[in-house]
Design an enzyme around this catalytic site. Structure first.
Site, PDB file in Angstrom:
ATOM      1  N   ASP A  27      -2.084 -10.850  -3.549  1.00 61.54           N
ATOM      2  CA  ASP A  27      -1.974 -10.506  -4.973  1.00 61.54           C
ATOM      3  C   ASP A  27      -2.627 -11.562  -5.846  1.00 61.54           C
ATOM      4  OD1 ASP A  27       0.269  -8.889  -3.637  1.00 61.54           O
ATOM      5  OD2 ASP A  27      -0.051  -8.006  -5.622  1.00 61.54           O
TER       6      ASP A  27
ATOM      7  N   ASN B  92       1.480 -12.965  -1.612  1.00 60.72           N
ATOM      8  CA  ASN B  92       1.430 -11.571  -1.138  1.00 60.72           C
ATOM      9  C   ASN B  92       2.874 -11.080  -0.978  1.00 60.72           C
ATOM     10  OD1 ASN B  92      -0.174  -9.270  -0.264  1.00 60.72           O
ATOM     11  ND2 ASN B  92       0.686  -9.614   1.766  1.00 60.72           N
TER      12      ASN B  92
ATOM     13  N   ALA C 245      -2.646  -4.886  -5.687  1.00 65.21           N
ATOM     14  CA  ALA C 245      -3.349  -5.685  -6.700  1.00 65.21           C
ATOM     15  C   ALA C 245      -4.625  -5.016  -7.249  1.00 65.21           C
ATOM     16  CB  ALA C 245      -3.636  -7.074  -6.139  1.00 65.21           C
TER      17      ALA C 245
ATOM     18  N   GLN D 264       6.739  -0.107   1.760  1.00 71.14           N
ATOM     19  CA  GLN D 264       5.320   0.255   1.672  1.00 71.14           C
ATOM     20  C   GLN D 264       4.707   0.391   3.061  1.00 71.14           C
ATOM     21  OE1 GLN D 264       6.861  -2.054  -0.146  1.00 71.14           O
ATOM     22  NE2 GLN D 264       5.904  -2.394  -2.121  1.00 71.14           N
TER      23      GLN D 264
END
Ligand code: MRU
Length: 362
Positions: free
Chosen positions: A248, A258, A49, A207
């Site tokens: 986010d 998120n 973000a 990620q």
């Protein structure tokens, strides 16, 4: 220690560390136009973000340069940009904002640049460009400072010798530098409070394995990768002292969007009586979203789920759903850690108070 720099602004060009290639390759991709940046955000060359918010701010500088380069304007002359310029900037901002819908930092970065622009309405063109560039650089620097403050505020919550679980990547790579959730882990580790980190791999784009492990290894922080489905195993055996993630978007009532898979972790934390922390700057709080239901959730191409590392695993003809984020209800969040202070049991009143003043506990 080698600094991780996901975003570099150099000679009017935005250089982004291509996060799709990590950890195998550290390569920067240069963006000279806002359209190139938009593609980089969509394709997740840059992600997280705050990182996309900061990049979008530089994207607005690129938009201004590109527009003015096409006109016979002498930047040295004392002439203010014409009407078409303001409209072009609004349009560039709207396009950038649409590149990923969930992280509010993207709109926040663009709107801050548009506000700066409106303050400079009658300024000469050259001055407008300078002001925009200075604003974007200011946003970049502020983000790093903000994260360090989040780190300091959050570290105080971590007991000595803790094992923490995190999800996705809310580190230096997801920001201008230092990170939010990983910023807290960094600060707490420096104070000797973190014994170990469990990083969920974070399917579908990994990620956790590709980025969080890479980042923590670089920093010398002990990290063990776990399959997303293994979190309950470790938590139920008492091997996790707390969970910390980024966000986010945080709605006015404290609900937090998120990376997909965050909500089940919060449920596990509640069930097993361990804290669930959300580390996020105030630029991630969206008071115009009343609750999590008002947050638009990005749904990405099902191909990301059907394949792994570019190789298709599911049989031909199988289809998939791929929401990129989920919403954790405020009731499951022990505290939101911001740069201005820690908000325990977040709700609208406390979030508004944090915007207005700062520093509050409980
Ligand atoms: O899809 P991504 O990789 O952009 O998702 C990132 C996250 O969910 C992060 O946790 C969030 O953006 C906070 S980053 C400090």
């Amino acid at each position: 220690m080698e600094e991780i720099r996901p975003i570099i602004w150099e000679d009017g060009v935005l250089k982004l560390l291509d996060q799709r290639l990590l950890p195998e390759e550290e390569r920067y991709l240069a963006c000279s136009t806002p359209d190139e940046l938009r593609d980089c955000i969509k394709d997740m060359v840059v992600r997280g973000a705050p990182a996309i918010g900061v990049s979008a701010a530089f994207g607005m500088v690129l938009a201004a340069r590109n527009y003015l380069d096409r006109l016979p304007v002498n930047l040295e002359e004392d002439n203010a940009p014409q009407e078409g310029f303001w409209q072009a900037m609004e349009e560039a901002g709207t396009k950038l904002k649409a590149s990923r819908p969930t992280a509010v930092n993207l709109s926040w970065g663009v709107d801050r640049m548009l506000r700066k622009l409106s303050e400079a309405k009658r300024a000469p063109t050259g001055t407008v460009l300078q002001l925009l560039e200075a604003e974007a650089l200011g946003i970049y620097e502020e983000d790093i400072e903000t994260n360090k403050q989040i780190g300091a505020n959050g570290a105080a919550l971590i007991a000595e010798g803790s094992t923490l679980l995190t999800h996705c990547n809310a580190g230096a790579l997801a920001t201008a530098g230092y990170g939010t959730a990983l910023g807290v882990i960094r600060s707490a580790f420096q104070q000797g409070r973190v014994k170990n980190v469990l990083a969920g791999e974070t399917r579908p784009l990994l990620q956790g394995s590709r980025l969080t492990c890479w980042e923590l290894q670089k920093e010398g922080i002990p990290v063990q990768l776990i399959a997303d489905g293994a979190a309950g195993f470790f938590i139920s055996r008492g091997e996790v002292d707390g969970i910390i993630t980024g966000a986010d978007r945080v709605a006015a009532n404290g609900d937090a969007a998120n990376k997909i898979g965050t909500y089940p972790l919060a449920l596990l934390a509640g069930e097993h009586n361990i804290p669930f922390y959300v580390a996020a700057p105030l630029s991630t709080v969206d008071l115009s979203a009343g609750t999590g239901w008002d947050i638009e959730i990005e749904e990405r191409d099902g191909k990301e789920v059907l394949s792994l590392g570019g190789r298709r695993l599911a049989p031909e003809g199988a289809s998939a759903r791929n929401p990129a984020f989920d919403v954790t209800p405020a009731g499951l969040i022990t505290a939101v850690i911001t740069e201005k202070g820690v908000i325990f049991s977040p709700n609208e009143k406390k979030l508004i108070r944090m915007f207005e003043g700062g520093v509050q506990r409980g």
